[in-house]
Design an enzyme around this catalytic site. Structure first.
Site, PDB file in Angstrom:
ATOM      1  CE  LYS A   1      -6.704  -1.112   2.479  1.00 33.32           C
ATOM      2  NZ  LYS A   1      -5.385  -1.670   2.881  1.00 33.32           N
TER       3      LYS A   1
ATOM      4  CG  ASP B   1      -2.088  -0.973   1.059  1.00 31.51           C
ATOM      5  OD1 ASP B   1      -1.985  -1.876   0.198  1.00 31.51           O
ATOM      6  OD2 ASP B   1      -3.102  -0.831   1.772  1.00 31.51           O
TER       7      ASP B   1
ATOM      8  CE  LYS C   1      -5.002   2.114   2.515  1.00 36.73           C
ATOM      9  NZ  LYS C   1      -3.927   1.384   3.223  1.00 36.73           N
TER      10      LYS C   1
END
Lengths: 227, 227
Positions: free
Chosen positions: B188, B97, B159
């Site tokens: 996400k 991430d 994300k």
């Protein structure tokens, strides 16, 4: 509180002008550097990505480039912290504000914490090292252990806070460290320092350097007092 | 809202169990990993320093190790982000991430932002890449540009948030990206997702993965509904 004109006239030398928000633009970084040149602060404190840009503006001045390492969580690996520190110095930083490994410290893995700091310092000789221990997460006893570990590491400063935790610098912590350190290390107070009175209170408590992003407001207050 | 038992029974597969606070101890990391094994979450999401420890516990399971890169400010250099990503994969992460460069994006230096992501992705093939764009700092127009850049980078997910900004995931942003992306990328949602109803609302809006540290509370609510 009363303070002499001497301190007020030299307060710029205590200040690391902090520009650490992630959304700051290149132009804003430039403006902050010019502002720092005008007031001759000790340093401009920035994230690694902005080191080169700051260096280009500050290189012929007394204002240092101060770059943060492992910021603000301190949970990159030792290997990456070393690489980040070395690269920052290559890019022009002469001061490094390093977040120590808070997880290792809270796990009582003091050996890891101290060795990490020693290795980073060994790989970046000839620059000033300030170690951020993030007091917001420490018990009273841990604050004393923190001071010992940071002194042992060979760093020049112990620094209270990143400014990204729930709580910033506490005047009592600075007093505690000042009384225990016997001048074996300097102290940088940072996090939540937003006006001149607070700056003066921290200096009075024993802080040698102040990290703040409220510098413009603070210098206006200084100018109002000095003029 | 009503949801089928199917979704409730499989909600664990949507969850990246996030353990990103800096003060978490080694023992707590272990506990979180065992908890993730019990509920078979998609992954445990940790800081680089904890990657190896998580891998040791999760390696023989379906639960992935997800490591954050340049977290949470995104302002380390491209070089250091690449090294951090590569090292995390070597240490056992199969999901990354990555916080993109928020300063470069806000400076309209979109070329830098996209190239940085492409280089990190190129250096870490065969893992899942999620790009954190920190929507809290973006205008409506920038959220659309962000989606385009992240799709162009070749990442698997966009994300919303680090969980360290003033604001976390916004349901409207997920709906916007879902409608514009035409399934070219997954989404996400993370930051401030603290109960089952919110999880379900984000999935309903189009989120493919949910990042949360309130997992224990959420799974208790699920168990209460399923039993």
């Amino acid at each position: 509180m009363t303070y002499g004109m001497d301190l007020l006239s030299n307060i710029n030398k205590y200040i690391d002008h902090s520009v650490l928000k992630p959304f700051v633009t290149y132009k804003e970084i430039e403006k902050h550097c010019l502002f720092a040149l005008e007031y001759k602060f000790a340093s401009v404190c920035v994230n690694p990505f902005h080191t080169k840009l700051c260096y280009e503006i500050l290189k012929n001045s007394e204002v240092k480039v101060c770059t943060v390492v492992g910021f603000p969580l301190g949970l990159t690996t030792k290997n990456i912290k070393i690489k980040e520190a070395v690269e920052s110095v290559e890019n022009g930083a002469t001061e490094l504000d390093i977040v120590w490994n808070i997880s290792a410290f809270k796990s009582k893995d003091y050996t890891y914490v101290e060795n990490e700091l020693k290795e980073i310092i060994k790989h970046t000789p000839n620059v000033v090292h300030k170690i951020i221990v993030e007091t917001a997460y420490l018990t009273q006893e841990e604050k004393i252990d923190a001071l010992d570990i940071v002194i042992q590491s060979g760093a020049h400063y112990i620094k209270t806070s990143t400014g990204f935790a729930e709580k910033g610098a506490d005047i009592e912590d600075v007093k505690l460290w000042k009384s225990l350190s016997k001048d074996r290390i300097k102290i940088k107070a940072s996090g939540g320092i937003k006006d001149l009175n607070t700056v003066l209170a921290f200096i009075n408590a024993g802080a040698d350097r102040i990290g703040t992003s409220s510098t413009e407001k603070i210098m206006k207050e200084v100018d109002g007092n000095v003029l």
